[in-house]
Design an enzyme around this catalytic site. Structure first.
Site, short mmCIF file in Angstrom:
data_model
loop_
_atom_site.label_atom_id
_atom_site.label_comp_id
_atom_site.label_asym_id
_atom_site.label_seq_id
_atom_site.Cartn_x
_atom_site.Cartn_y
_atom_site.Cartn_z
N VAL A 102 0.83 -1.20 0.00
CA VAL A 102 0.00 0.00 0.00
C VAL A 102 0.88 1.26 0.00
O VAL A 102 0.37 2.38 0.09
CB VAL A 102 -0.95 0.01 1.23
CG1 VAL A 102 -1.87 -1.20 1.22
CG2 VAL A 102 -0.17 0.07 2.56
N HIS A 118 -4.40 -4.65 -2.10
CA HIS A 118 -4.75 -4.24 -0.73
C HIS A 118 -4.91 -2.73 -0.59
O HIS A 118 -4.83 -2.19 0.51
CB HIS A 118 -3.71 -4.77 0.27
CG HIS A 118 -3.68 -6.27 0.35
ND1 HIS A 118 -2.66 -6.99 0.94
CD2 HIS A 118 -4.57 -7.20 -0.09
CE1 HIS A 118 -2.93 -8.29 0.86
NE2 HIS A 118 -4.07 -8.44 0.23
N CYS A 129 -20.33 8.63 3.15
CA CYS A 129 -20.85 8.84 1.78
C CYS A 129 -20.09 8.00 0.75
O CYS A 129 -20.46 7.98 -0.42
CB CYS A 129 -20.81 10.32 1.41
SG CYS A 129 -19.15 10.93 1.08
N CYS A 147 -14.35 13.61 6.20
CA CYS A 147 -14.72 13.93 4.82
C CYS A 147 -15.39 15.30 4.80
O CYS A 147 -15.85 15.79 5.84
CB CYS A 147 -15.67 12.84 4.33
SG CYS A 147 -16.43 13.11 2.73
N SER A 188 5.70 -13.15 1.98
CA SER A 188 5.66 -14.41 2.74
C SER A 188 4.55 -15.30 2.18
O SER A 188 4.50 -16.48 2.50
CB SER A 188 5.42 -14.11 4.22
OG SER A 188 4.22 -13.38 4.39
N GLU A 214 14.21 -15.23 2.59
CA GLU A 214 13.95 -16.43 3.40
C GLU A 214 13.15 -17.44 2.57
O GLU A 214 12.42 -17.03 1.67
CB GLU A 214 13.08 -16.07 4.62
CG GLU A 214 13.62 -14.97 5.51
CD GLU A 214 14.76 -15.45 6.38
OE1 GLU A 214 14.82 -16.67 6.66
OE2 GLU A 214 15.61 -14.62 6.75
C1 BV8 Z 1 -10.70 -11.59 2.31
C2 BV8 Z 1 -3.82 -3.94 5.29
C3 BV8 Z 1 -12.97 -12.21 1.93
C4 BV8 Z 1 -3.17 -2.86 4.57
C5 BV8 Z 1 -3.37 -6.26 4.93
C6 BV8 Z 1 -8.32 -17.93 8.47
C7 BV8 Z 1 -8.81 -17.17 9.51
C8 BV8 Z 1 -9.20 -15.84 9.32
C9 BV8 Z 1 -9.10 -15.25 8.08
C10 BV8 Z 1 -8.60 -15.99 7.06
C11 BV8 Z 1 -8.22 -17.31 7.24
N1 BV8 Z 1 -7.77 -17.78 6.06
C12 BV8 Z 1 -7.84 -16.80 5.16
C13 BV8 Z 1 -8.33 -15.70 5.74
C14 BV8 Z 1 -8.57 -14.43 5.08
C15 BV8 Z 1 -7.51 -13.40 5.31
C16 BV8 Z 1 -6.14 -14.07 5.39
O1 BV8 Z 1 -5.53 -14.41 4.41
N2 BV8 Z 1 -5.63 -14.24 6.61
C17 BV8 Z 1 -4.39 -14.99 6.79
C18 BV8 Z 1 -3.40 -14.14 7.54
C19 BV8 Z 1 -4.73 -16.27 7.47
N3 BV8 Z 1 -7.58 -12.51 4.17
C20 BV8 Z 1 -8.41 -11.49 4.16
O2 BV8 Z 1 -9.08 -11.18 5.12
C21 BV8 Z 1 -8.54 -10.75 2.84
N4 BV8 Z 1 -9.88 -10.57 2.51
O3 BV8 Z 1 -10.34 -12.75 2.38
O4 BV8 Z 1 -11.97 -11.21 2.01
C22 BV8 Z 1 -14.29 -11.54 1.80
C23 BV8 Z 1 -15.02 -11.71 0.67
C24 BV8 Z 1 -16.29 -11.10 0.54
C25 BV8 Z 1 -16.77 -10.32 1.56
C26 BV8 Z 1 -16.01 -10.10 2.70
C27 BV8 Z 1 -14.75 -10.73 2.82
C28 BV8 Z 1 -7.96 -9.36 2.96
C29 BV8 Z 1 -6.50 -9.40 3.21
C30 BV8 Z 1 -5.93 -7.99 3.28
C31 BV8 Z 1 -5.16 -7.81 4.50
N5 BV8 Z 1 -4.58 -6.49 4.57
N6 BV8 Z 1 -2.99 -5.10 5.39
C32 BV8 Z 1 -2.04 -2.31 5.35
O5 BV8 Z 1 -2.30 -1.64 6.34
O6 BV8 Z 1 -0.91 -2.49 4.94
S1 BV8 Z 1 -2.33 -7.60 4.93
C33 BV8 Z 1 -0.70 -7.38 5.15
O7 BV8 Z 1 -0.14 -8.59 4.69
C34 BV8 Z 1 -0.04 -6.36 4.31
O8 BV8 Z 1 -0.91 -5.44 3.75
C35 BV8 Z 1 0.61 -7.12 3.19
O9 BV8 Z 1 0.23 -6.62 1.96
C36 BV8 Z 1 0.08 -8.50 3.32
C37 BV8 Z 1 0.98 -9.56 2.81
O10 BV8 Z 1 2.22 -9.52 3.46
P1 BV8 Z 1 3.55 -9.53 2.61
O11 BV8 Z 1 3.49 -8.44 1.65
O12 BV8 Z 1 3.79 -10.88 2.12
O13 BV8 Z 1 4.61 -9.12 3.71
P2 BV8 Z 1 5.30 -10.02 4.86
O14 BV8 Z 1 5.84 -9.08 5.85
O15 BV8 Z 1 4.41 -11.07 5.33
O16 BV8 Z 1 6.48 -10.75 4.11
C38 BV8 Z 1 7.63 -10.06 3.67
C39 BV8 Z 1 8.52 -11.06 2.97
O17 BV8 Z 1 9.58 -10.37 2.37
C40 BV8 Z 1 9.11 -12.11 3.90
O18 BV8 Z 1 8.91 -13.39 3.32
C41 BV8 Z 1 10.60 -11.76 3.95
O19 BV8 Z 1 11.41 -12.91 4.06
C42 BV8 Z 1 10.79 -11.08 2.63
N7 BV8 Z 1 11.87 -10.09 2.57
C43 BV8 Z 1 12.32 -9.24 3.53
N8 BV8 Z 1 13.29 -8.44 3.06
C44 BV8 Z 1 13.46 -8.77 1.76
C45 BV8 Z 1 12.57 -9.83 1.44
N9 BV8 Z 1 12.53 -10.39 0.23
C46 BV8 Z 1 13.35 -9.90 -0.73
N10 BV8 Z 1 14.22 -8.88 -0.50
C47 BV8 Z 1 14.31 -8.29 0.71
N11 BV8 Z 1 15.19 -7.29 0.91
ZN ZN Z 2 -18.32 11.74 3.07
#
Ligand code: BV8
Ligand code: ZN
Length: 238
Positions: A102, A118, A129, A147, A188, A214
């Site tokens: 984001v 996201h 609204c 707003c 991840s 990783e």
């Molecule tokens: C939905 C907000 C349906 C924005 C984010 C079980 C229980 C409960 C829920 C669920 C479940 N199973 C599935 C779900 C649904 C849930 C989900 O997946 N949960 C998981 C955790 C279990 N998903 C949702 O709720 C989604 N919506 O399913 O809707 C629906 C349908 C109709 C009507 C209603 C609902 C919505 C998901 C959105 C979540 N929002 N954040 C913000 O404030 O930022 S998520 C958050 O994680 C971040 O936004 C990010 O985008 C996202 C993913 O993370 P990554 O980008 O992968 O980042 P992470 O830190 O994890 O990893 C970084 C990686 O980089 C690591 O691997 C590291 O090793 C590597 N790295 C580090 N440095 C480097 C590198 N690699 C290369 N070079 C480097 N230098």
């Molecule tokens: Zn408004």
């Protein structure tokens, strides 16, 4: 090293490429990731900050967290990995960039079309609204923001339990289904539905390449799991 050379050749031959990025691509720009070493979710619970329920309970707390993140992101610039993806977009007849980030760094780097699964921390949405507008101020003067209609504004991001922007997942799936190479960078791959694109690409016959510092849950199943920082490996891959 042999692996990256082979991956480089496969990528060079491909006419159609899709890319999925995650927080790891912005790590070298100084923006903390969510999981792993230094990850935001080590110190905060996403249930308290990134769900509609958390916002309903305490909008000011949620906004303080997002304002803090805006301040940190505003200081960051795109790194070599963001820039490499702009070059790749120019080089390929068919190219789709899909991001879970984001932070807007792909926009700042110059990427043309970005599927922001996201949402965008630099956009606001009115909870009354439904108005939706950009706001690039690094720090908001008054929290929580409102707003013009007087309604409470929220960050233009997708929280846990919320649906992704209408039609965007379909567009992403279409790109993944029709690409020859699917490049997965710095994620991840645990948040769905975005993470599902990785096995979907494999099933659809794409060559799947992962770049991550990783191993991930998908490292064993992808065609190339390249381990190292995206800012170094992506430019090498092109
Ligand atoms: C939905 C907000 C349906 C924005 C984010 C079980 C229980 C409960 C829920 C669920 C479940 N199973 C599935 C779900 C649904 C849930 C989900 O997946 N949960 C998981 C955790 C279990 N998903 C949702 O709720 C989604 N919506 O399913 O809707 C629906 C349908 C109709 C009507 C209603 C609902 C919505 C998901 C959105 C979540 N929002 N954040 C913000 O404030 O930022 S998520 C958050 O994680 C971040 O936004 C990010 O985008 C996202 C993913 O993370 P990554 O980008 O992968 O980042 P992470 O830190 O994890 O990893 C970084 C990686 O980089 C690591 O691997 C590291 O090793 C590597 N790295 C580090 N440095 C480097 C590198 N690699 C290369 N070079 C480097 N230098
Ligand atoms: Zn408004």
């Amino acid at each position: 090293m042999a692996d990256i050379e082979q991956a480089r050749r496969r990528l060079a031959e491909a006419q159609s490429v899709a890319v999925l990025t995650g927080a790891g691509i912005s790590a070298e720009s100084g923006i903390p990731t969510f999981r792993g070493a230094g990850g935001l979710w080590n110190n905060y619970r996403f249930e308290d900050l990134a769900t509609p329920e958390a916002f309903a309970r305490d909008p000011s707390l949620v906004w303080e967290w997002y304002n803090w993140r805006r301040e940190a992101i505003a200081k960051a610039a795109p790194n070599a990995a963001h820039k490499a993806l702009v070059k790749l977009e120019i080089a390929k007849p068919h190219f789709t960039l899909i991001t879970q980030n984001v932070d807007g760094l792909h926009d700042l780097a110059g990427s043309g079309r970005i599927l922001k699964l996201h949402g965008d921390i630099w956009r606001m949405r009115c909870t009354t609204c439904g108005a939706n507008w950009p706001d690039r101020r690094p720090s908001l003067p008054k929290l929580p923001p409102h707003c013009a209609c007087g309604g409470l504004a929220r960050p233009g991001v997708v929280w846990f339990g919320e649906p992704l922007p209408e039609g965007m997942m379909k567009e992403a799936e279409h790109a993944v289904e029709s690409c020859e190479v699917f490049l997965v960078v710095g994620t991840s791959a645990v948040v769905y539905p975005a993470a599902g694109l990785v096995p979907f690409a494999k099933q659809s016959g794409a060559v799947v390449m992962e770049i991550n510092t990783e191993p991930t849950a998908f490292s064993e199943t992808v065609d190339f799991a390249l381990q190292g920082p995206a800012g170094e490996l992506l430019p090498q891959l092109l």
